[in-house]
Design a protein around this motif. Structure first.
Motif, PDB file in Angstrom:
ATOM      1  N   SER A  70       6.294 -10.142  -5.872  1.00 22.71           N
ATOM      2  CA  SER A  70       6.009  -8.796  -5.395  1.00 22.71           C
ATOM      3  C   SER A  70       4.601  -8.376  -5.805  1.00 22.71           C
ATOM      4  N   LEU A  71       4.070  -7.431  -5.044  1.00 18.54           N
ATOM      5  CA  LEU A  71       2.759  -6.896  -5.389  1.00 18.54           C
ATOM      6  C   LEU A  71       2.782  -6.296  -6.786  1.00 18.54           C
ATOM      7  N   LYS A  72       3.882  -5.620  -7.110  1.00 19.48           N
ATOM      8  CA  LYS A  72       4.008  -4.998  -8.429  1.00 19.48           C
ATOM      9  C   LYS A  72       3.996  -6.056  -9.528  1.00 19.48           C
ATOM     10  N   ASP A  73       4.777  -7.118  -9.349  1.00 20.55           N
ATOM     11  CA  ASP A  73       4.815  -8.175 -10.369  1.00 20.55           C
ATOM     12  C   ASP A  73       3.449  -8.845 -10.528  1.00 20.55           C
ATOM     13  N   MET A  74       2.778  -9.088  -9.407  1.00 20.20           N
ATOM     14  CA  MET A  74       1.457  -9.711  -9.480  1.00 20.20           C
ATOM     15  C   MET A  74       0.476  -8.777 -10.179  1.00 20.20           C
ATOM     16  N   ALA A  75       0.488  -7.514  -9.785  1.00 24.73           N
ATOM     17  CA  ALA A  75      -0.420  -6.544 -10.408  1.00 24.73           C
ATOM     18  C   ALA A  75      -0.138  -6.410 -11.896  1.00 24.73           C
ATOM     19  N   ASP A  76       1.148  -6.301 -12.246  1.00 18.87           N
ATOM     20  CA  ASP A  76       1.519  -6.185 -13.664  1.00 18.87           C
ATOM     21  C   ASP A  76       1.023  -7.385 -14.464  1.00 18.87           C
ATOM     22  N   SER A  77       1.103  -8.560 -13.865  1.00 16.67           N
ATOM     23  CA  SER A  77       0.697  -9.766 -14.599  1.00 16.67           C
ATOM     24  C   SER A  77      -0.801  -9.780 -14.892  1.00 16.67           C
ATOM     25  N   PHE A  78      -1.568  -9.010 -14.117  1.00 21.16           N
ATOM     26  CA  PHE A  78      -3.010  -8.935 -14.346  1.00 21.16           C
ATOM     27  C   PHE A  78      -3.426  -7.632 -15.023  1.00 21.16           C
ATOM     28  N   GLY A  79      -2.449  -6.784 -15.320  1.00 21.90           N
ATOM     29  CA  GLY A  79      -2.753  -5.540 -16.021  1.00 21.90           C
ATOM     30  C   GLY A  79      -3.455  -4.512 -15.155  1.00 21.90           C
ATOM     31  N   ILE A  80      -3.150  -4.527 -13.866  1.00 22.72           N
ATOM     32  CA  ILE A  80      -3.726  -3.541 -12.959  1.00 22.72           C
ATOM     33  C   ILE A  80      -2.592  -2.831 -12.234  1.00 22.72           C
ATOM     34  N   SER A  81      -2.917  -1.726 -11.576  1.00 23.00           N
ATOM     35  CA  SER A  81      -1.871  -1.000 -10.872  1.00 23.00           C
ATOM     36  C   SER A  81      -1.518  -1.723  -9.573  1.00 23.00           C
ATOM     37  N   MET A  82      -0.285  -1.513  -9.128  1.00 21.15           N
ATOM     38  CA  MET A  82       0.142  -2.113  -7.874  1.00 21.15           C
ATOM     39  C   MET A  82      -0.715  -1.590  -6.727  1.00 21.15           C
ATOM     40  N   ARG A  83      -1.048  -0.319  -6.757  1.00 20.14           N
ATOM     41  CA  ARG A  83      -1.854   0.298  -5.698  1.00 20.14           C
ATOM     42  C   ARG A  83      -3.224  -0.384  -5.600  1.00 20.14           C
ATOM     43  N   THR A  84      -3.831  -0.656  -6.746  1.00 22.28           N
ATOM     44  CA  THR A  84      -5.135  -1.329  -6.757  1.00 22.28           C
ATOM     45  C   THR A  84      -5.017  -2.718  -6.147  1.00 22.28           C
ATOM     46  N   TYR A  85      -4.012  -3.467  -6.589  1.00 27.59           N
ATOM     47  CA  TYR A  85      -3.826  -4.822  -6.066  1.00 27.59           C
ATOM     48  C   TYR A  85      -3.551  -4.780  -4.566  1.00 27.59           C
ATOM     49  N   GLN A  86      -2.726  -3.844  -4.139  1.00 32.09           N
ATOM     50  CA  GLN A  86      -2.404  -3.693  -2.721  1.00 32.09           C
ATOM     51  C   GLN A  86      -3.676  -3.374  -1.919  1.00 32.09           C
ATOM     52  N   ASP A  87      -4.496  -2.482  -2.430  1.00 25.15           N
ATOM     53  CA  ASP A  87      -5.741  -2.146  -1.746  1.00 25.15           C
ATOM     54  C   ASP A  87      -6.663  -3.361  -1.620  1.00 25.15           C
ATOM     55  N   TRP A  88      -6.692  -4.210  -2.640  1.00 21.27           N
ATOM     56  CA  TRP A  88      -7.494  -5.427  -2.573  1.00 21.27           C
ATOM     57  C   TRP A  88      -6.946  -6.363  -1.502  1.00 21.27           C
ATOM     58  N   LYS A  89      -5.602  -6.542  -1.497  1.00 21.25           N
ATOM     59  CA  LYS A  89      -4.986  -7.461  -0.531  1.00 21.25           C
ATOM     60  C   LYS A  89      -5.159  -6.974   0.896  1.00 21.25           C
ATOM     61  N   LEU A  90      -5.169  -5.679   1.099  1.00 22.56           N
ATOM     62  CA  LEU A  90      -5.293  -5.115   2.443  1.00 22.56           C
ATOM     63  C   LEU A  90      -6.743  -4.874   2.852  1.00 22.56           C
ATOM     64  N   GLY A  91      -7.657  -5.090   1.926  1.00 20.16           N
ATOM     65  CA  GLY A  91      -9.068  -4.905   2.235  1.00 20.16           C
ATOM     66  C   GLY A  91      -9.530  -3.468   2.228  1.00 20.16           C
ATOM     67  N   ARG A  92      -8.716  -2.575   1.672  1.00 18.61           N
ATOM     68  CA  ARG A  92      -9.105  -1.160   1.606  1.00 18.61           C
ATOM     69  C   ARG A  92     -10.075  -0.891   0.467  1.00 18.61           C
ATOM     70  N   ALA A  93     -10.114  -1.805  -0.488  1.00 22.61           N
ATOM     71  CA  ALA A  93     -11.037  -1.685  -1.619  1.00 22.61           C
ATOM     72  C   ALA A  93     -11.561  -3.071  -1.938  1.00 22.61           C
ATOM     73  N   LYS A  94     -12.777  -3.111  -2.387  1.00 26.44           N
ATOM     74  CA  LYS A  94     -13.386  -4.379  -2.769  1.00 26.44           C
ATOM     75  C   LYS A  94     -13.510  -4.403  -4.290  1.00 26.44           C
ATOM     76  N   PRO A  95     -12.771  -5.293  -4.930  1.00 24.50           N
ATOM     77  CA  PRO A  95     -12.734  -5.288  -6.400  1.00 24.50           C
ATOM     78  C   PRO A  95     -14.045  -5.719  -7.031  1.00 24.50           C
ATOM     79  N   GLN A  96     -14.334  -5.094  -8.111  1.00 23.23           N
ATOM     80  CA  GLN A  96     -15.459  -5.507  -8.933  1.00 23.23           C
ATOM     81  C   GLN A  96     -14.991  -6.522  -9.973  1.00 23.23           C
ATOM     82  N   ALA A  97     -13.688  -6.706 -10.050  1.00 24.08           N
ATOM     83  CA  ALA A  97     -13.099  -7.519 -11.113  1.00 24.08           C
ATOM     84  C   ALA A  97     -12.891  -8.956 -10.666  1.00 24.08           C
ATOM     85  N   ALA A  98     -13.956  -9.700 -10.610  1.00 23.21           N
ATOM     86  CA  ALA A  98     -13.842 -11.112 -10.236  1.00 23.21           C
ATOM     87  C   ALA A  98     -13.025 -11.880 -11.263  1.00 23.21           C
ATOM     88  N   VAL A  99     -12.859 -11.302 -12.440  1.00 19.19           N
ATOM     89  CA  VAL A  99     -12.055 -11.943 -13.478  1.00 19.19           C
ATOM     90  C   VAL A  99     -10.641 -12.189 -12.977  1.00 19.19           C
TER      91      VAL A  99
END
Length: 79
Positions: free
Chosen positions: A24-53
């Motif tokens: 799930s998006l939530k599980d993936m986001a949690d595993s990286f210590g970010i919010s699900m909304r942030t991860y979802q926005d990255w996957k959908l292209g609504r936001a471009k992450p600065q966190a290449a880490v």
């Protein structure tokens, strides 16, 4: 190539490595210590992450064969 393409390829590769079990998006986001909304926005292209880490951490979780498959898919997107 769009950053969301990269995130989708890596997410799918991690699921494939997990015997095809969906992650799930939530599980993936949690595993990286970010919010699900942030991860979802990255996957959908609504936001471009600065966190290449995070991208590097995703690659680090893949086995060699999955990295090769993911990189080949990424390279095809450049064409």
């Amino acid at each position: 190539m769009q950053i969301n393409d990269l995130f989708n390829i890596l997410h799918n590769s991690l699921e494939s490595q997990n015997n095809g079990k969906k992650i799930s998006l939530k599980d993936m986001a949690d595993s990286f210590g970010i919010s699900m909304r942030t991860y979802q926005d990255w996957k959908l292209g609504r936001a471009k992450p600065q966190a290449a880490v995070v991208v590097m951490e995703m690659l680090g979780r893949l086995e060699d064969d999955e990295i090769i498959r993911a990189v080949r898919k990424i390279n095809k997107l450049k064409d």
